[in-house]
Scaffold this active site. Structure first.
Site, PDB file in Angstrom:
ATOM      1  N   HIS A  34       0.739  -1.405  -0.172  1.00 24.79           N
ATOM      2  CA  HIS A  34      -0.191  -0.019   0.183  1.00 24.79           C
ATOM      3  C   HIS A  34       1.028   1.302  -0.050  1.00 24.79           C
ATOM      4  O   HIS A  34       1.658   1.418   0.950  1.00 24.79           O
ATOM      5  CB  HIS A  34      -0.862   0.061   0.971  1.00 24.79           C
ATOM      6  CG  HIS A  34      -2.012  -0.837   1.034  1.00 24.79           C
ATOM      7  ND1 HIS A  34      -2.652  -1.695   2.047  1.00 24.79           N
ATOM      8  CD2 HIS A  34      -2.742  -1.290  -0.072  1.00 24.79           C
ATOM      9  CE1 HIS A  34      -3.524  -2.475   1.803  1.00 24.79           C
ATOM     10  NE2 HIS A  34      -3.745  -2.237   0.431  1.00 24.79           N
ATOM     11  N   GLU A  47       1.762   3.975   3.039  1.00 27.40           N
ATOM     12  CA  GLU A  47       2.212   3.457   4.149  1.00 27.40           C
ATOM     13  C   GLU A  47       3.727   3.340   4.364  1.00 27.40           C
ATOM     14  O   GLU A  47       4.604   2.504   4.313  1.00 27.40           O
ATOM     15  CB  GLU A  47       1.816   2.099   4.394  1.00 27.40           C
ATOM     16  CG  GLU A  47       0.044   1.898   4.606  1.00 27.40           C
ATOM     17  CD  GLU A  47      -0.409   0.707   4.542  1.00 27.40           C
ATOM     18  OE1 GLU A  47       0.094  -0.493   4.406  1.00 27.40           O
ATOM     19  OE2 GLU A  47      -1.695   0.621   4.301  1.00 27.40           O
ATOM     20  N   ARG A  91      -3.111   5.129  -2.405  1.00 29.70           N
ATOM     21  CA  ARG A  91      -2.842   3.677  -1.649  1.00 29.70           C
ATOM     22  C   ARG A  91      -2.660   2.536  -2.693  1.00 29.70           C
ATOM     23  O   ARG A  91      -2.088   1.473  -2.646  1.00 29.70           O
ATOM     24  CB  ARG A  91      -4.163   3.411  -0.717  1.00 29.70           C
ATOM     25  CG  ARG A  91      -4.547   1.757  -0.510  1.00 29.70           C
ATOM     26  CD  ARG A  91      -5.865   1.647   0.098  1.00 29.70           C
ATOM     27  NE  ARG A  91      -6.449   0.461   0.423  1.00 29.70           N
ATOM     28  CZ  ARG A  91      -6.450  -0.364   1.222  1.00 29.70           C
ATOM     29  NH1 ARG A  91      -5.729   0.280   2.310  1.00 29.70           N
ATOM     30  NH2 ARG A  91      -6.715  -1.604   1.385  1.00 29.70           N
ATOM     31  N   HIS A 137       2.490  -3.738   6.763  1.00 29.97           N
ATOM     32  CA  HIS A 137       1.653  -2.487   6.410  1.00 29.97           C
ATOM     33  C   HIS A 137       1.705  -1.404   7.501  1.00 29.97           C
ATOM     34  O   HIS A 137       2.293  -2.052   8.469  1.00 29.97           O
ATOM     35  CB  HIS A 137       0.074  -3.024   6.323  1.00 29.97           C
ATOM     36  CG  HIS A 137      -0.029  -3.967   5.276  1.00 29.97           C
ATOM     37  ND1 HIS A 137      -0.984  -3.570   4.345  1.00 29.97           N
ATOM     38  CD2 HIS A 137       0.363  -5.060   4.852  1.00 29.97           C
ATOM     39  CE1 HIS A 137      -1.150  -4.468   3.517  1.00 29.97           C
ATOM     40  NE2 HIS A 137      -0.502  -5.409   3.645  1.00 29.97           N
ATOM     41  N   GLU A 147       0.652  -4.671  11.061  1.00 28.63           N
ATOM     42  CA  GLU A 147       0.284  -3.258  10.625  1.00 28.63           C
ATOM     43  C   GLU A 147       1.093  -2.597  11.816  1.00 28.63           C
ATOM     44  O   GLU A 147       1.012  -2.720  13.031  1.00 28.63           O
ATOM     45  CB  GLU A 147      -1.091  -3.088  11.142  1.00 28.63           C
ATOM     46  CG  GLU A 147      -2.253  -3.914  10.384  1.00 28.63           C
ATOM     47  CD  GLU A 147      -2.347  -2.921   8.977  1.00 28.63           C
ATOM     48  OE1 GLU A 147      -2.090  -1.989   8.792  1.00 28.63           O
ATOM     49  OE2 GLU A 147      -3.161  -3.442   8.123  1.00 28.63           O
TER      50      GLU A 147
HETATM   51 ZN    ZN Z   1      -2.115  -1.518   3.888  1.00 25.01          ZN
END
Ligand code: ZN
Length: 426
Positions: free
Chosen positions: A184, A187, A243, A312, A388
């Site tokens: 993404h 990020e 994104r 991420h 994340e």
């Molecule tokens: Zn992501």
């Protein structure tokens, strides 16, 4: 530390003149669903209203009392406030002016770059895709004895996708690890962290550190710093909060596919949009995106893939399969997958005090079909995760670059705890 050729790297930094997307007076608000009904209503807001009011859900509604961060353009502030008041969901402003945060960071970055000496730490800065390529080259020239590069394909805009392989050679049936960052585009902490842990692992291995040396006797590690290079470039030159990929969509003015809804396992189900303008657009078919097709073709040929981690941001979570639907039985080896995850997040917290949660994707987040960790697990990877990274929403996707080194340090401790678990228990 590898010697980085700074002076050359930054030559074209200020010459970018394309029009940048501005976020003047865009707010990020944090809403807190207090009941299951609120969760459903926030989901409805995300899926029904986000395109007409241009809302950008930085995080989705996932459970009662789990907050939801929504970026709201100035034209929709009143609508969102009225809606949340009407349904009774409490909220407050998290970021008052997104553009100001982006601009402040851009100015701070530029002035630090201008004042930088030639030996300044690479990890004090976020880097453009071209700088990342040069960093990869510098690692290859410094650690050529254990590091090699494999070109696995190209992006839609024909940027080469080059995977690093850390290996001491030996048997070809060694178990394998896959790390990928930057799927993404916005990020930015993801590629920065993957580069940090790669660099630190190589430094420590070279200095004879026991854990790293021991690990490489049994495992090979494959690393892709930026899985979505076109999107990443776009975030530097045009839109900091982009994104998706940058491939066009037939019959639509909207560009890009969510590369993390494009993997060829249970593609096109829950949590993936069929609307090209959506940020979670699944693409015209599984692996429609050349970036994902390249990675998939490579992983399919990689025997003995033992662990897969897709990095991420943000939310501080470590998630494992299945994630493609909300009513699935647990994976067969959930116990060991959870144990390795817990060892990882415990090590992270021991370094920085930053708290993570580890659990099943649907339980901790929401269903998302066609996602990476499900695909990796479906091809037989024993331990497959999405991490994340920080933070928990103070800055969200625009985490300041001062956070790169602390995040890299704690994540490195987490990754080494995962490696020790693999050595000890598998
Ligand atoms: Zn992501």
């Amino acid at each position: 530390m590898a010697t980085y050729t700074w002076v050359m790297i930054f030559c074209c930094f200020f010459s970018i003149t394309q029009t940048r997307r501005m976020y003047n007076n865009y707010q990020v608000i944090r809403a807190k669903p207090l009941t299951q009904r609120h969760v459903i209503q926030l989901h409805a807001l995300e899926y029904n209203e986000k395109s007409c009011h241009q809302l950008d859900f930085w995080t989705s509604a996932r459970a009662v009392r789990k907050t939801v961060d929504i970026m709201v353009p100035p034209t929709a502030k009143e609508y969102v406030a009225l809606t949340l008041d009407m349904i009774g969901v409490p909220y407050h402003v998290l970021i008052d002016d997104v553009n100001e945060v982006i601009q402040t960071q851009r100015v701070s970055h530029s002035s630090k770059v201008a004042a930088r000496g030639s030996n300044e730490d690479f990890f004090m800065f976020y880097h453009t895709i071209d700088e990342i390529k040069l960093f990869q080259d510098s690692l290859l020239s410094t650690y050529g004895n254990i590091l090699s590069e494999l070109e696995i394909g190209t992006s839609y805009e024909k940027q080469p996708m080059k995977v690093l392989k850390i290996s001491t050679g030996g048997a070809s049936d060694k178990k394998k690890i896959w790390f990928e960052g930057g799927i993404h585009a916005r990020e930015w902490i993801s590629p920065a962290t993957v580069m940090y842990i790669t660099n630190k692992f190589l430094e420590k291995y070279t200095s004879g550190s026991e854990d790293e040396v021991n690990f490489l006797t049994k495992y090979d590690i494959y690393i892709l710093f930026v899985t979505n290079p076109d999107g990443y470039r776009w975030t530097w030159d045009n839109d900091r909060l982009w994104r998706k990929t940058r491939s066009p969509n037939e019959g639509s003015e909207c560009v890009g596919t969510d590369p993390n809804r494009n993997w060829p396992f249970e593609w096109g189900g829950e949590g993936a949009s069929e609307e090209p303008c959506s940020d979670t657009y699944r693409g015209s078919s599984a692996t429609s995106e050349p970036e994902i097709e390249s990675v998939v073709n490579f992983l399919k040929k990689l025997e003995n893939l033992e662990m897969f981690i897709d990095f991420h941001s943000y939310s501080q979570l470590m998630l494992y399969p299945w994630g493609y639907a909300s009513d699935l039985a647990p994976i067969s080896n959930e116990e060991e997958v959870k144990k390795l995850g817990d060892a990882t997040i415990t090590a992270i917290e021991a370094v920085s005090g930053r708290e993570y949660e580890c659990g099943n994707t649907v339980e901790l987040l929401y269903a998302a079909s066609g996602a990476s960790e499900d695909y990796a697990y479906s091809i037989g990877t024993r331990f497959s995760y999405v991490i994340e990274l920080p933070d928990k929403g103070k800055y969200g996707f625009v985490l300041p670059e001062e956070e790169i080194i602390p995040t890299g340090e704690e994540t490195y401790a987490g990754v080494m705890a995962a490696f020790r678990y693999l050595i000890e228990y598998t």
